[in-house]
Design a protein around this motif. Structure first.
Motif, PDB file in Angstrom:
ATOM      1  N   ARG A  89      -1.149 -20.320  -0.959  1.00  0.00           N
ATOM      2  CA  ARG A  89      -0.715 -21.185   0.070  1.00  0.00           C
ATOM      3  C   ARG A  89      -1.248 -20.340   1.436  1.00  0.00           C
ATOM      4  O   ARG A  89      -2.474 -21.199   2.213  1.00  0.00           O
ATOM      5  CB  ARG A  89       1.051 -21.127   0.233  1.00  0.00           C
ATOM      6  CG  ARG A  89       1.685 -21.874  -0.043  1.00  0.00           C
ATOM      7  CD  ARG A  89       2.930 -22.463   0.893  1.00  0.00           C
ATOM      8  NE  ARG A  89       4.226 -22.346  -0.491  1.00  0.00           N
ATOM      9  CZ  ARG A  89       5.069 -21.222  -0.767  1.00  0.00           C
ATOM     10  NH1 ARG A  89       5.127 -20.491  -0.246  1.00  0.00           N
ATOM     11  NH2 ARG A  89       5.306 -21.972  -1.616  1.00  0.00           N
ATOM     12  N   GLN A  90      -1.413 -19.361   1.408  1.00  0.00           N
ATOM     13  CA  GLN A  90      -2.250 -19.123   2.457  1.00  0.00           C
ATOM     14  C   GLN A  90      -3.748 -19.033   2.024  1.00  0.00           C
ATOM     15  O   GLN A  90      -4.423 -19.282   3.075  1.00  0.00           O
ATOM     16  CB  GLN A  90      -1.879 -17.320   2.367  1.00  0.00           C
ATOM     17  CG  GLN A  90      -3.041 -16.214   3.120  1.00  0.00           C
ATOM     18  CD  GLN A  90      -3.032 -14.846   2.853  1.00  0.00           C
ATOM     19  OE1 GLN A  90      -2.053 -14.553   1.712  1.00  0.00           O
ATOM     20  NE2 GLN A  90      -3.764 -14.276   3.669  1.00  0.00           N
ATOM     21  N   LEU A  91      -4.182 -18.941   1.049  1.00  0.00           N
ATOM     22  CA  LEU A  91      -5.696 -19.205  -0.289  1.00  0.00           C
ATOM     23  C   LEU A  91      -5.906 -20.903   0.807  1.00  0.00           C
ATOM     24  O   LEU A  91      -6.593 -21.135   1.181  1.00  0.00           O
ATOM     25  CB  LEU A  91      -6.113 -18.654  -0.733  1.00  0.00           C
ATOM     26  CG  LEU A  91      -6.344 -17.593  -1.415  1.00  0.00           C
ATOM     27  CD1 LEU A  91      -5.869 -17.552  -2.664  1.00  0.00           C
ATOM     28  CD2 LEU A  91      -6.876 -16.851  -1.082  1.00  0.00           C
ATOM     29  N   GLU A  92      -4.897 -21.729   0.910  1.00  0.00           N
ATOM     30  CA  GLU A  92      -4.715 -22.480   0.921  1.00  0.00           C
ATOM     31  C   GLU A  92      -4.902 -23.422   2.338  1.00  0.00           C
ATOM     32  O   GLU A  92      -5.927 -24.024   2.556  1.00  0.00           O
ATOM     33  CB  GLU A  92      -4.025 -23.836   0.334  1.00  0.00           C
ATOM     34  CG  GLU A  92      -3.716 -24.173  -1.618  1.00  0.00           C
ATOM     35  CD  GLU A  92      -2.856 -24.627  -1.659  1.00  0.00           C
ATOM     36  OE1 GLU A  92      -1.283 -25.155  -0.914  1.00  0.00           O
ATOM     37  OE2 GLU A  92      -2.833 -25.268  -2.973  1.00  0.00           O
ATOM     38  N   GLU A  93      -4.305 -21.989   3.314  1.00  0.00           N
ATOM     39  CA  GLU A  93      -4.508 -23.033   4.728  1.00  0.00           C
ATOM     40  C   GLU A  93      -6.511 -22.185   4.845  1.00  0.00           C
ATOM     41  O   GLU A  93      -6.282 -23.021   5.967  1.00  0.00           O
ATOM     42  CB  GLU A  93      -3.506 -22.102   4.954  1.00  0.00           C
ATOM     43  CG  GLU A  93      -2.332 -22.618   4.825  1.00  0.00           C
ATOM     44  CD  GLU A  93      -0.813 -21.913   6.285  1.00  0.00           C
ATOM     45  OE1 GLU A  93      -1.082 -20.651   7.123  1.00  0.00           O
ATOM     46  OE2 GLU A  93      -0.035 -21.516   5.270  1.00  0.00           O
ATOM     47  N   GLU A  94      -6.417 -21.078   4.401  1.00  0.00           N
ATOM     48  CA  GLU A  94      -7.903 -20.190   5.055  1.00  0.00           C
ATOM     49  C   GLU A  94      -8.988 -21.500   4.457  1.00  0.00           C
ATOM     50  O   GLU A  94      -9.423 -21.819   4.828  1.00  0.00           O
ATOM     51  CB  GLU A  94      -8.144 -19.018   4.520  1.00  0.00           C
ATOM     52  CG  GLU A  94      -7.170 -18.095   4.800  1.00  0.00           C
ATOM     53  CD  GLU A  94      -7.447 -16.761   3.530  1.00  0.00           C
ATOM     54  OE1 GLU A  94      -8.551 -16.288   3.185  1.00  0.00           O
ATOM     55  OE2 GLU A  94      -6.651 -15.800   3.635  1.00  0.00           O
ATOM     56  N   LYS A 118      -8.414 -25.005   4.183  1.00  0.00           N
ATOM     57  CA  LYS A 118      -8.722 -25.764   5.478  1.00  0.00           C
ATOM     58  C   LYS A 118      -9.135 -24.688   6.525  1.00  0.00           C
ATOM     59  O   LYS A 118     -10.263 -26.342   7.345  1.00  0.00           O
ATOM     60  CB  LYS A 118      -7.164 -26.074   5.755  1.00  0.00           C
ATOM     61  CG  LYS A 118      -5.917 -26.850   4.580  1.00  0.00           C
ATOM     62  CD  LYS A 118      -4.813 -27.361   4.458  1.00  0.00           C
ATOM     63  CE  LYS A 118      -4.342 -27.890   3.627  1.00  0.00           C
ATOM     64  NZ  LYS A 118      -2.576 -28.234   3.442  1.00  0.00           N
ATOM     65  N   ALA A 119      -8.864 -23.996   7.395  1.00  0.00           N
ATOM     66  CA  ALA A 119      -9.217 -23.633   8.272  1.00  0.00           C
ATOM     67  C   ALA A 119     -10.974 -23.563   8.064  1.00  0.00           C
ATOM     68  O   ALA A 119     -11.961 -24.117   8.829  1.00  0.00           O
ATOM     69  CB  ALA A 119      -8.739 -22.627   8.902  1.00  0.00           C
ATOM     70  N   ALA A 120     -11.156 -23.660   6.964  1.00  0.00           N
ATOM     71  CA  ALA A 120     -13.078 -22.899   6.573  1.00  0.00           C
ATOM     72  C   ALA A 120     -13.801 -24.271   6.266  1.00  0.00           C
ATOM     73  O   ALA A 120     -14.589 -25.121   7.279  1.00  0.00           O
ATOM     74  CB  ALA A 120     -12.657 -22.503   5.592  1.00  0.00           C
ATOM     75  N   ARG A 142     -14.181 -26.251  10.087  1.00  0.00           N
ATOM     76  CA  ARG A 142     -14.876 -25.302  10.743  1.00  0.00           C
ATOM     77  C   ARG A 142     -16.074 -25.867  10.198  1.00  0.00           C
ATOM     78  O   ARG A 142     -17.540 -25.778  11.216  1.00  0.00           O
ATOM     79  CB  ARG A 142     -15.172 -24.065  10.800  1.00  0.00           C
ATOM     80  CG  ARG A 142     -13.854 -23.162  10.971  1.00  0.00           C
ATOM     81  CD  ARG A 142     -14.629 -21.714  11.372  1.00  0.00           C
ATOM     82  NE  ARG A 142     -14.864 -20.676  10.076  1.00  0.00           N
ATOM     83  CZ  ARG A 142     -13.897 -20.980   9.560  1.00  0.00           C
ATOM     84  NH1 ARG A 142     -11.796 -20.710   9.432  1.00  0.00           N
ATOM     85  NH2 ARG A 142     -13.521 -19.555   8.111  1.00  0.00           N
ATOM     86  N   ARG A 143     -16.422 -25.803   8.889  1.00  0.00           N
ATOM     87  CA  ARG A 143     -17.626 -26.705   8.542  1.00  0.00           C
ATOM     88  C   ARG A 143     -17.976 -28.306   8.457  1.00  0.00           C
ATOM     89  O   ARG A 143     -19.132 -28.360   9.176  1.00  0.00           O
ATOM     90  CB  ARG A 143     -17.511 -27.127   6.979  1.00  0.00           C
ATOM     91  CG  ARG A 143     -18.658 -27.278   6.299  1.00  0.00           C
ATOM     92  CD  ARG A 143     -18.513 -27.429   4.741  1.00  0.00           C
ATOM     93  NE  ARG A 143     -17.619 -28.560   4.516  1.00  0.00           N
ATOM     94  CZ  ARG A 143     -18.034 -30.102   4.854  1.00  0.00           C
ATOM     95  NH1 ARG A 143     -19.437 -31.286   4.709  1.00  0.00           N
ATOM     96  NH2 ARG A 143     -17.174 -31.427   4.798  1.00  0.00           N
ATOM     97  N   LYS A 144     -16.658 -28.987   9.537  1.00  0.00           N
ATOM     98  CA  LYS A 144     -16.778 -30.531   9.108  1.00  0.00           C
ATOM     99  C   LYS A 144     -17.519 -30.419  11.088  1.00  0.00           C
ATOM    100  O   LYS A 144     -18.247 -30.903  11.581  1.00  0.00           O
ATOM    101  CB  LYS A 144     -15.784 -30.987   9.511  1.00  0.00           C
ATOM    102  CG  LYS A 144     -15.136 -31.785   8.375  1.00  0.00           C
ATOM    103  CD  LYS A 144     -14.030 -32.410   8.438  1.00  0.00           C
ATOM    104  CE  LYS A 144     -13.174 -32.639   7.189  1.00  0.00           C
ATOM    105  NZ  LYS A 144     -12.152 -33.674   6.746  1.00  0.00           N
ATOM    106  N   GLU A 145     -17.208 -29.424  11.258  1.00  0.00           N
ATOM    107  CA  GLU A 145     -16.967 -29.132  13.568  1.00  0.00           C
ATOM    108  C   GLU A 145     -19.133 -28.781  13.068  1.00  0.00           C
ATOM    109  O   GLU A 145     -19.807 -29.276  14.166  1.00  0.00           O
ATOM    110  CB  GLU A 145     -16.514 -27.724  13.772  1.00  0.00           C
ATOM    111  CG  GLU A 145     -16.933 -28.292  15.861  1.00  0.00           C
ATOM    112  CD  GLU A 145     -15.976 -28.938  16.311  1.00  0.00           C
ATOM    113  OE1 GLU A 145     -17.067 -29.254  17.646  1.00  0.00           O
ATOM    114  OE2 GLU A 145     -15.754 -30.011  15.715  1.00  0.00           O
ATOM    115  N   ALA A 146     -19.319 -27.834  12.486  1.00  0.00           N
ATOM    116  CA  ALA A 146     -20.547 -27.477  12.266  1.00  0.00           C
ATOM    117  C   ALA A 146     -21.655 -29.084  11.887  1.00  0.00           C
ATOM    118  O   ALA A 146     -22.362 -29.177  12.161  1.00  0.00           O
ATOM    119  CB  ALA A 146     -20.669 -26.243  10.934  1.00  0.00           C
TER     120      ALA A 146
END
Length: 143
Positions: free
Chosen positions: A106-111, A113-115, A118-122
Motif C-alpha cells: 500500500r505504501q509503495l502504491e501511494e508513492e 501515485k504521488a510520483a 508529479r510526472r503529469k505536472e511536469a
C-alpha cells in the motif's frame, strides 16, 4: 542483475548440475571392487575394433586422486548450498508477516501515485514551456 527468485532458481539449477557431474565423476572414475566374497568383477574381452568404438566404461583413478576429486566436488556442493541458503535468507517475507507485506505494498502504491502526479505536472509544465517557446519563435521577425 536478475531478481532474487531468478538468482535462486539459477543456483538450484547449478546445484542439480553439480549433483549430476558428481555422480558422473564417481561412476566414471571409481575403482572396481567387490563388496562381498561372492561378488565377481566381470572383465569383458574385446577385440581391438570394439575397444576403439566403445571406450572403457570405468576409467579408475588412483585412490588419492579419486578421493581428492570427491573432496573437491563435495566442497563445491557445500559452497553452492550455502549460496542458496544466503539467497533464501534475502527473500522478502521470511521475517515479515502478510499484514506487513500488504502495508508495504500500500505504501509503495501511494508513492507510485504521488510520483505519477508529479510526472503529469511536469508534462503539463513542459507543454506550457513549449507553447511559450513556439510563440516566441513565431513572433521573431527577420530584419
Amino acid at each position: 542483475m536478475a531478481d532474487r527468485l531468478t538468482q535462486l532458481q539459477d543456483a538450484v539449477d547449478q546445484l542439480a548440475n553439480q549433483f549430476v557431474a558428481s555422480l558422473y565423476y564417481i561412476n566414471k572414475h571409481h575403482e572396481l571392487q567387490t563388496l562381498s566374497a561372492t561378488d565377481i568383477v566381470r572383465q569383458e574381452k574385446k577385440s581391438e575394433d570394439e575397444k576403439e568404438q566403445r571406450p572403457n566404461e570405468v576409467d579408475h583413478y588412483p585412490p588419492d586422486v579419486f578421493a581428492a576429486g570427491q573432496k573437491e566436488l563435495a566442497q563445491d556442493l557445500i559452497v553452492k548450498e550455502q549460496q542458496i541458503e544466503a539467497l533464501i535468507s534475502m527473500l522478502p517475507g521470511l521475517e515479515n508477516s502478510e499484514k506487513d507485506q500488504e502495508d508495504t505494498i500500500r505504501q509503495l502504491e501511494e508513492e507510485l501515485k504521488a510520483a505519477e502526479a508529479r510526472r503529469k505536472e511536469a508534462v503539463k509544465e513542459k507543454e506550457m514551456v513549449l507553447a511559450r517557446l513556439d510563440r516566441v519563435i513565431t513572433s521573431v521577425k527577420r530584419p
